[in-house]
Design a protein around this motif. Structure first.
Motif, PDB file in Angstrom:
ATOM      1  N   ALA A 174       1.032   4.780   9.441  1.00 61.52           N
ATOM      2  CA  ALA A 174       0.326   3.340   9.772  1.00 61.52           C
ATOM      3  C   ALA A 174      -1.583   4.265   9.163  1.00 61.52           C
ATOM      4  O   ALA A 174      -2.339   3.499   8.266  1.00 61.52           O
ATOM      5  N   ARG A 217      -4.824  -1.639   9.916  1.00 65.46           N
ATOM      6  CA  ARG A 217      -3.168  -1.285   9.550  1.00 65.46           C
ATOM      7  C   ARG A 217      -2.564  -2.986   9.729  1.00 65.46           C
ATOM      8  O   ARG A 217      -1.659  -3.334   8.573  1.00 65.46           O
ATOM      9  N   VAL A 265      -4.677  12.453   1.210  1.00 63.92           N
ATOM     10  CA  VAL A 265      -5.553  11.831   0.548  1.00 63.92           C
ATOM     11  C   VAL A 265      -6.503  11.561  -0.119  1.00 63.92           C
ATOM     12  O   VAL A 265      -7.634  12.263   0.386  1.00 63.92           O
ATOM     13  N   VAL A 266      -6.526  10.909  -1.401  1.00 58.82           N
ATOM     14  CA  VAL A 266      -7.552  10.647  -2.227  1.00 58.82           C
ATOM     15  C   VAL A 266      -8.327  10.277  -1.924  1.00 58.82           C
ATOM     16  O   VAL A 266      -9.606  10.363  -1.151  1.00 58.82           O
ATOM     17  N   ARG A 303      -2.993   6.350   8.146  1.00 59.23           N
ATOM     18  CA  ARG A 303      -3.122   6.926   6.171  1.00 59.23           C
ATOM     19  C   ARG A 303      -2.911   5.283   5.633  1.00 59.23           C
ATOM     20  O   ARG A 303      -4.163   5.536   4.490  1.00 59.23           O
ATOM     21  N   ASP A 304      -2.575   4.977   5.641  1.00 55.63           N
ATOM     22  CA  ASP A 304      -2.436   3.497   4.742  1.00 55.63           C
ATOM     23  C   ASP A 304      -3.195   3.307   5.004  1.00 55.63           C
ATOM     24  O   ASP A 304      -4.409   2.391   3.577  1.00 55.63           O
ATOM     25  N   ALA A 305      -3.977   2.897   6.294  1.00 58.07           N
ATOM     26  CA  ALA A 305      -5.462   2.212   5.908  1.00 58.07           C
ATOM     27  C   ALA A 305      -6.481   3.041   5.729  1.00 58.07           C
ATOM     28  O   ALA A 305      -7.177   2.274   5.301  1.00 58.07           O
ATOM     29  N   PHE A 352      -7.990  14.533  12.271  1.00 62.35           N
ATOM     30  CA  PHE A 352      -6.777  15.222  11.328  1.00 62.35           C
ATOM     31  C   PHE A 352      -7.247  14.487   9.529  1.00 62.35           C
ATOM     32  O   PHE A 352      -7.272  15.172   8.637  1.00 62.35           O
ATOM     33  N   LEU A 353      -7.033  13.370   9.739  1.00 63.38           N
ATOM     34  CA  LEU A 353      -7.416  12.702   8.957  1.00 63.38           C
ATOM     35  C   LEU A 353      -8.397  12.701   7.736  1.00 63.38           C
ATOM     36  O   LEU A 353      -8.543  13.134   6.731  1.00 63.38           O
ATOM     37  N   LEU A 389       1.227  -0.820   0.024  1.00 59.64           N
ATOM     38  CA  LEU A 389      -0.168   0.259   0.230  1.00 59.64           C
ATOM     39  C   LEU A 389       0.603   1.289  -0.253  1.00 59.64           C
ATOM     40  O   LEU A 389       1.879   1.321   1.003  1.00 59.64           O
ATOM     41  N   GLU A 390       0.656   1.735  -0.781  1.00 61.19           N
ATOM     42  CA  GLU A 390       0.657   3.359  -0.909  1.00 61.19           C
ATOM     43  C   GLU A 390       1.212   4.014   0.844  1.00 61.19           C
ATOM     44  O   GLU A 390       0.061   4.286   1.298  1.00 61.19           O
ATOM     45  N   THR A 391       2.059   4.709   1.316  1.00 63.87           N
ATOM     46  CA  THR A 391       2.500   5.705   2.068  1.00 63.87           C
ATOM     47  C   THR A 391       2.820   7.160   1.991  1.00 63.87           C
ATOM     48  O   THR A 391       3.567   7.138   1.024  1.00 63.87           O
ATOM     49  N   SER A 392       2.363   7.610   2.741  1.00 58.96           N
ATOM     50  CA  SER A 392       2.362   8.998   2.692  1.00 58.96           C
ATOM     51  C   SER A 392       2.940   9.790   3.850  1.00 58.96           C
ATOM     52  O   SER A 392       2.244   9.215   4.874  1.00 58.96           O
ATOM     53  N   THR A 393       3.467  10.817   3.772  1.00 65.17           N
ATOM     54  CA  THR A 393       3.320  11.136   5.051  1.00 65.17           C
ATOM     55  C   THR A 393       3.344  12.382   5.153  1.00 65.17           C
ATOM     56  O   THR A 393       3.354  13.558   6.593  1.00 65.17           O
ATOM     57  N   THR A 394       2.546  13.261   4.287  1.00 67.59           N
ATOM     58  CA  THR A 394       2.444  14.622   3.831  1.00 67.59           C
ATOM     59  C   THR A 394       0.439  14.652   4.371  1.00 67.59           C
ATOM     60  O   THR A 394       0.605  14.419   5.382  1.00 67.59           O
ATOM     61  N   GLY A 395      -0.087  16.090   4.514  1.00 70.49           N
ATOM     62  CA  GLY A 395      -1.208  16.388   5.440  1.00 70.49           C
ATOM     63  C   GLY A 395      -2.360  15.463   4.755  1.00 70.49           C
ATOM     64  O   GLY A 395      -1.925  14.585   3.663  1.00 70.49           O
ATOM     65  N   PRO A 396      -3.033  15.711   5.377  1.00 71.32           N
ATOM     66  CA  PRO A 396      -4.595  14.945   5.206  1.00 71.32           C
ATOM     67  C   PRO A 396      -5.382  14.944   4.102  1.00 71.32           C
ATOM     68  O   PRO A 396      -5.821  14.398   3.701  1.00 71.32           O
ATOM     69  N   ASP A 397      -5.278  16.195   3.628  1.00 74.63           N
ATOM     70  CA  ASP A 397      -5.774  16.343   2.502  1.00 74.63           C
ATOM     71  C   ASP A 397      -4.911  15.462   0.664  1.00 74.63           C
ATOM     72  O   ASP A 397      -5.856  15.565   0.128  1.00 74.63           O
TER      73      ASP A 397
END
Lengths: 212, 259
Positions: free
Chosen positions: B49, A204, A12-13, B51-53, B20-21, A2-10
């Protein structure tokens, strides 16, 4: 993976398919409460409008909670029947959607108590089904891969404890804000947020385990 | 060894991560979380983690069932209408002769026998109709009363109280049969609301008990309605029957006087 991103919530598509979220209401359409009033004044068409608005969200919620498309159809039927029978007595103490979600959740819990339907989903609906009745959506050219991933995610969600699964499904797939979920469940917002945190973390972990 | 237990601050921040997410965090709380994330690698991992979920959840999509809401609404309305349920004791029983899976010959004989019996029954029925027969069931016996044409016709109201008593006893049996199920539902509800305080739970149980009482009363009302319908049908049938007999006699009389 699965893709991983560390930026803000926006960042997340993709969001859930439109129309499923809270029985999507257009700007010119009457609210649920207006439809209830119309029904109480004898307008039978108001019930039809309500069914058109809510049948899909109810079905999807029930499918994700019971894990069984057939059970979900039964739940939808029962929910709509209870709605029809209860509309004349609906006093509007809670929002209509809150009341409706409660009915669905209670019916799903009742059914889950009688048998473990989650196991059935892993064997049936999450698998590729050819009956065309209520299948996992196929997207793009990677149908097989999509189905495989969808099945893995479905298994992981259905394996969550009921409390966490309910919050996660209502928040993610039905776009209900945490305070609204708290109202549906009759629990404090902090409890709902804790369940969501636990749900996402568990999910997760389970996905990581299923991937390996 | 590294301590994996989140500190108080981290634990609090993690509770806010879903909000937040999903963009539900107030500006102030959001700024605080972002500030915390810049200095806490463990929380950054935790957020990644989650966010991945969240991204993974989007992969489980369900196609629309595509059911016609008008058809669904019609079906619901049909189900919601009070169904006239014939109690098992009054329901007609299908003819199930012994050895019905036997040879064609024995089946043929049975069919002929059934035809003869039904023919005889029809003839008897016509005869009873012609004589304006009154049927009374009571004290384990069957009483037949005949009134010759031209005499005062018997009233059907004599039958109604017994019929009413019979239907009421069936209704009472049904209610008694459902009571354990209702009690079990109450217990299940009490378990479901286990997060409530004792007082809240007692209130909830009281509310449910009242709902059960209302349901039982409605059930009784529904039986009363059915009884009224049955009684009306009986009266209507009686009137039709008298009219038919009167027609027959007005047809027969001129013929007999001619002779």
């Amino acid at each position: 993976m699965l893709e991983t991103s560390t930026t803000g919530p926006d960042s997340v598509v993709p969001r859930v398919a439109e129309g499923v979220q809270r029985g999507a209401i257009g700007p010119m359409e009457p609210s649920d409460e207006e439809l209830v009033l119309r029904f109480q004044r004898g307008d039978e068409d108001a019930f039809e409008a309500m069914v058109a608005r809510w049948n899909e969200p109810i079905l999807q919620l029930a499918t994700r909670l019971t894990g069984d498309p057939e059970e979900a159809k039964d739940v939808r039927q029962m929910t709509l029947l209870k709605t029809y029978q209860g509309l004349s007595r609906f006093e509007g103490r809670a929002r209509f959607s809150t009341w409706l979600y409660r009915v669905v959740l209670n019916l799903c819990r009742d059914r889950q108590r009688s048998h473990d339907a989650r196991t059935r989903l892993t064997e049936s609906s999450a698998e590729a089904r050819d009956d065309g009745d209520y299948v996992l959506e196929e997207t793009g050219f990677h149908v097989a891969r999509d189905r495989e991933v969808a099945s893995v995610v479905a298994q992981a969600v259905l394996a969550l404890p009921t409390a966490e699964r309910e919050v996660l499904v209502l928040r993610h797939y039905h776009d209900l804000p945490f305070p609204a979920i708290a109202e549906v469940l009759g629990a404090p917002v902090t409890t709902v947020k804790s369940r969501m945190t636990r749900g996402l973390t568990l999910l997760r972990t389970r996905l990581a385990a299923l991937e390996t | 060894m590294k301590d994996l237990t989140p500190s108080g601050s981290c634990a609090r921040m993690r509770e806010e991560m879903p909000a937040f997410l999903y963009c539900e965090l107030e500006a102030e709380a959001r700024a605080e979380l972002e500030q915390h994330l810049t200095g806490c690698a463990s929380c950054r991992d935790e957020l990644a983690a989650m966010r991945d979920a969240r991204v993974a959840l989007d992969r489980w999509r369900l196609a629309s069932a595509g059911d016609d809401p008008r058809v669904l609404a019609r079906e619901i309305r049909r189900q919601a209408e009070p169904a006239v349920v014939v109690p098992a004791a009054l329901a007609p029983r299908p003819f199930m002769p012994r050895g019905s899976h036997g040879s064609d010959g024995s089946r043929g004989r049975l069919v002929r026998l059934a035809a003869m019996v039904s023919g005889s029954a029809a003839a008897l029925f016509l005869a009873l109709c012609a004589l304006s027969t009154e049927v009374q069931v009571g004290d384990g016996s069957l009483r037949l009363g005949f009134t010759l044409p031209g005499k005062h016709s018997p009233s059907t109201t004599a039958l109604a109280p017994e019929l009413e008593q019979h239907v009421r006893s069936i209704a009472a049996q049904e209610v008694a049969m459902r009571e354990p199920g209702l009690r079990q539902s109450q217990e299940e509800l009490a378990q479901r609301y286990s997060f409530m305080t004792k007082e809240e739970m007692l209130q909830e149980i009281l509310r449910l008990s009242q709902a059960v009482d209302v349901a039982l009363a409605e059930n009784q009302r529904s039986w009363d309605d059915r009884l009224t319908t049955l009684r009306n049908d009986a009266v209507r049938n009686d009137i039709d029957q008298r009219r038919a007999i009167s027609d027959i006699y007005s047809y027969i009389r001129p013929a007999s006087t001619d002779r």
